[in-house]
Design a protein around this motif. Structure first.
Motif, mmCIF file in Angstrom:
data_model
loop_
_atom_site.group_PDB
_atom_site.id
_atom_site.type_symbol
_atom_site.label_atom_id
_atom_site.label_comp_id
_atom_site.label_asym_id
_atom_site.label_seq_id
_atom_site.Cartn_x
_atom_site.Cartn_y
_atom_site.Cartn_z
ATOM 1 N N THR B 96 0.774 -1.159 -0.118
ATOM 2 C CA THR B 96 0.088 -0.139 0.043
ATOM 3 C C THR B 96 0.757 1.329 0.050
ATOM 4 O OG1 THR B 96 0.045 0.193 2.316
ATOM 5 C CG2 THR B 96 -1.722 -1.088 1.411
ATOM 6 N N ALA B 97 0.310 2.346 -0.148
ATOM 7 C CA ALA B 97 0.961 3.643 -0.101
ATOM 8 C C ALA B 97 1.840 3.742 1.039
ATOM 9 C CB ALA B 97 -0.175 4.739 -0.316
ATOM 10 N N ILE B 98 0.926 3.689 2.042
ATOM 11 C CA ILE B 98 1.828 3.508 3.564
ATOM 12 C C ILE B 98 2.933 2.449 3.724
ATOM 13 C CG2 ILE B 98 0.110 2.403 4.932
ATOM 14 C CD1 ILE B 98 0.563 4.702 7.035
ATOM 15 N N PRO B 104 11.185 0.654 3.762
ATOM 16 C CA PRO B 104 12.378 1.203 3.741
ATOM 17 C C PRO B 104 12.905 1.564 5.003
ATOM 18 C CG PRO B 104 11.684 2.030 1.789
ATOM 19 C CD PRO B 104 10.436 1.561 2.896
ATOM 20 N N LEU B 105 11.776 2.276 5.581
ATOM 21 C CA LEU B 105 12.255 2.905 6.998
ATOM 22 C C LEU B 105 12.606 1.716 8.158
ATOM 23 C CD1 LEU B 105 9.651 5.850 7.551
ATOM 24 C CD2 LEU B 105 11.988 5.919 7.030
ATOM 25 N N ARG B 106 11.928 0.717 7.964
ATOM 26 C CA ARG B 106 12.148 -0.283 8.862
ATOM 27 C C ARG B 106 13.290 -1.185 8.635
ATOM 28 N NH1 ARG B 106 6.421 -2.034 8.557
ATOM 29 N NH2 ARG B 106 7.109 -3.793 7.541
ATOM 30 N N ALA B 118 4.278 5.949 12.232
ATOM 31 C CA ALA B 118 3.879 7.501 12.481
ATOM 32 C C ALA B 118 4.573 8.290 11.421
ATOM 33 C CB ALA B 118 4.684 7.772 13.791
ATOM 34 N N ARG B 119 5.910 8.164 11.056
ATOM 35 C CA ARG B 119 6.609 8.893 10.353
ATOM 36 C C ARG B 119 5.889 8.816 8.809
ATOM 37 N NH1 ARG B 119 9.518 13.396 9.254
ATOM 38 N NH2 ARG B 119 11.027 13.267 7.414
ATOM 39 N N ALA B 120 5.565 7.498 8.283
ATOM 40 C CA ALA B 120 4.832 7.364 6.962
ATOM 41 C C ALA B 120 3.470 8.153 7.097
ATOM 42 C CB ALA B 120 4.635 5.977 6.922
#
Lengths: 263, 245
Positions: B96-98, B104-106, B118-120
């Protein structure tokens, strides 16, 4: 064009699934009616045929179970072989790549029966592989692995280069690129033909009867030679295979529709 | 930000025509550097080299005095520190979009799930996409997809943003939507390098320009000077052609 004439052969393209389902039920009913007619006349001629075969139901059931076991084992092993063949075909090391191509072409260019006879009688004995069952699973896996390798390779090749660029751009390692981007997308392409290949595997395992593996087909042959009842021995054989392959084919068609709703 | 390039060369396909041919450059830009020039002039290839997606055949690139590495692990670290937005198909279609922003953040930046989510969400909010968080890329318009791609590139807080013709696959309305978003990013402190065919846009947002043709830099400097009085006849001809209408 095709969809209109071959209701069952159309991959959902343009044909209403309900209409197709109704046709399938109708055709199955007709087929059953034909069977009943044949059975009826046969029963009239040979009274007590079913009773004598019924006495051997344990043999048939054991054969049927063995066919399932053989097919599942061969599916798992052939997936590993297929994955390896697909990865080696993309290798930069020429001998590995050529080896993978040679394997696929040799297997796809010869009949399974010839492979079974050659590998079992000429190779398995020489390398000291005595266990029939192990040899059978191995031969079947080598056979199916070549086809699965091509399916997996096509699946991986279907992932566009831009996806790999994007994966590298966000900082993924090659392993993460495969795990999070390439394989999940390749799987959508691979799953429907994979299910179809499993149905083929179930049917192809019948050829292992020639090397004396007591799977379903051999069991039916044994029942036939013990009872001299051909129809009563071989009709359950056909039905028994259908009971396995029909759900798998339906699963393949379901996956096809779910994973490629636009096609 | 200072971008130095020394005798850079890159052939594509490998061993064939040199798309970048002995290219040298030394430019310091404030916020937005636009790479301009005719198609096939080497703009996108140069951007890919700066992004660390390809390795040059010869030469070197220095960003703020730091030489770009040539080995894959260091290049990966380099890529991790910047954000890239391509022409199209940036997003992973099975997420999904989120999910595209979180992943990649994780997995790359090692954030825990709650912080990544939260950041997404914050990024989607900022780019006006909060209503589309749970949608898959094929449920979004082309413009929305590019905005999610920009959100994904921005989320880890990159030191540099690279855009490779981010609107060339969009229709005019969506182009405007994405360009105004990029325009809005100028307020942030993240420097950007932009390959674009939208000359009016480049004129508006870029403070510096590099004009490439035939794999070489023909002209580089402040955008105002470049657009007002290009010093090479090639740049002059290019501008009069693309700005004619």
């Amino acid at each position: 064009m095709r969809a209109r004439f071959l209701v069952l052969g159309s991959p959902g393209g343009g044909t209403n699934p309900r209409v197709a389902g109704a046709w399938m039920v109708l055709l199955l009913l007709l087929l059953s009616a034909a069977c009943v007619t044949v059975l009826g006349s046969s029963a009239a001629l040979t009274r007590g045929g079913w009773e004598s075969v019924w006495a051997y139901r344990g043999v048939l059931l054991r054969g049927w179970m063995l066919t399932i076991l053989l097919s599942v084992l061969a599916l798992v092993l052939s997936l590993l072989i297929g994955l390896l063949a697909a990865l080696l075909r993309g290798s930069r090391v020429i001998p590995l790549r050529m080896g993978a191509i040679l394997y696929v072409e040799l297997i796809r260019g010869t009949p399974l029966l010839a492979q079974i006879l050659f590998l079992y009688y000429a190779v398995a004995g020489t390398i000291g592989l005595q266990d029939r069952l192990a040899a059978g699973v191995l031969i079947l896996s080598l056979f199916a692995g070549a086809y699965l390798g091509e399916i997996i390779r096509a699946g991986i090749a279907s992932v566009p280069a831009t996806q790999i660029d994007s994966a590298r751009a966000v900082g993924f390692t090659p392993w993460q690129t495969h795990r999070f981007v390439i394989l999940p997308q390749a799987l959508r392409v691979i799953l429907p033909p994979l299910a179809g290949q499993f149905a083929s595997l179930i049917k192809d395992s019948s050829l292992l009867s020639v090397i004396g593996i007591g799977e379903f087909t051999l069991a039916a042959q044994q029942v036939n030679s013990a009872t001299y009842r051909t129809l009563e021995s071989y009709l359950p054989l056909a039905v028994g295979y259908l009971a396995l392959t029909l759900p798998v084919s339906l699963l393949a068609r379901h996956l096809e529709r779910r994973l490629h709703p636009g096609d | 930000m200072r971008l130095e390039i020394r005798h850079l060369a890159k052939a594509f396909p490998p061993g064939r025509r040199r798309v970048i041919d002995d290219l040298s450059l030394d430019i310091t830009f404030g916020h937005v550097l636009a790479l301009l020039g005719p198609s096939g002039g080497g703009k996108s290839t140069l951007l890919r080299l700066i992004a660390g997606l390809d390795l040059p055949d010869e030469g070197e690139i220095l960003i703020d005095g730091r030489r770009m590495p040539a080995d894959e692990p260091s290049l990966r670290a380099h890529r991790t520190g910047l954000g890239v937005v391509f022409q199209a198909f940036n997003l992973f279609p099975h997420r999904t979009a989120i999910g595209n922003i979180e992943l990649p953040l994780r997995e790359v930046h090692g954030w825990d799930a709650a912080r990544a989510r939260a950041r997404a969400m914050e990024m989607l909010d900022r780019l006006g996409l909060s209503g589309h968080a749970g949608k898959f890329p094929d449920q979004l318009s082309g413009g929305q997809r590019q905005r999610v791609a920009i959100a994904r590139a921005l989320a880890p807080g990159p030191g540099l943003l690279l855009f490779d013709e981010p609107t060339s696959s969009l229709d005019p309305e969506m182009t405007a939507e994405v360009l105004s978003l990029i325009d809005g990013l100028r307020d942030s402190s993240t420097p950007m390098i932009l390959v674009t065919h939208e000359m009016g846009f480049a004129r508006k947002v870029a403070d510096s320009v590099v004009f490439l043709a035939g794999g070489k830099v023909l002209e580089s400097g402040p955008a105002t000077t470049f657009f007002a009085e290009p010093s090479t006849p090639e740049a002059g001809a290019f501008l009069s052609k693309v700005l004619a209408y």
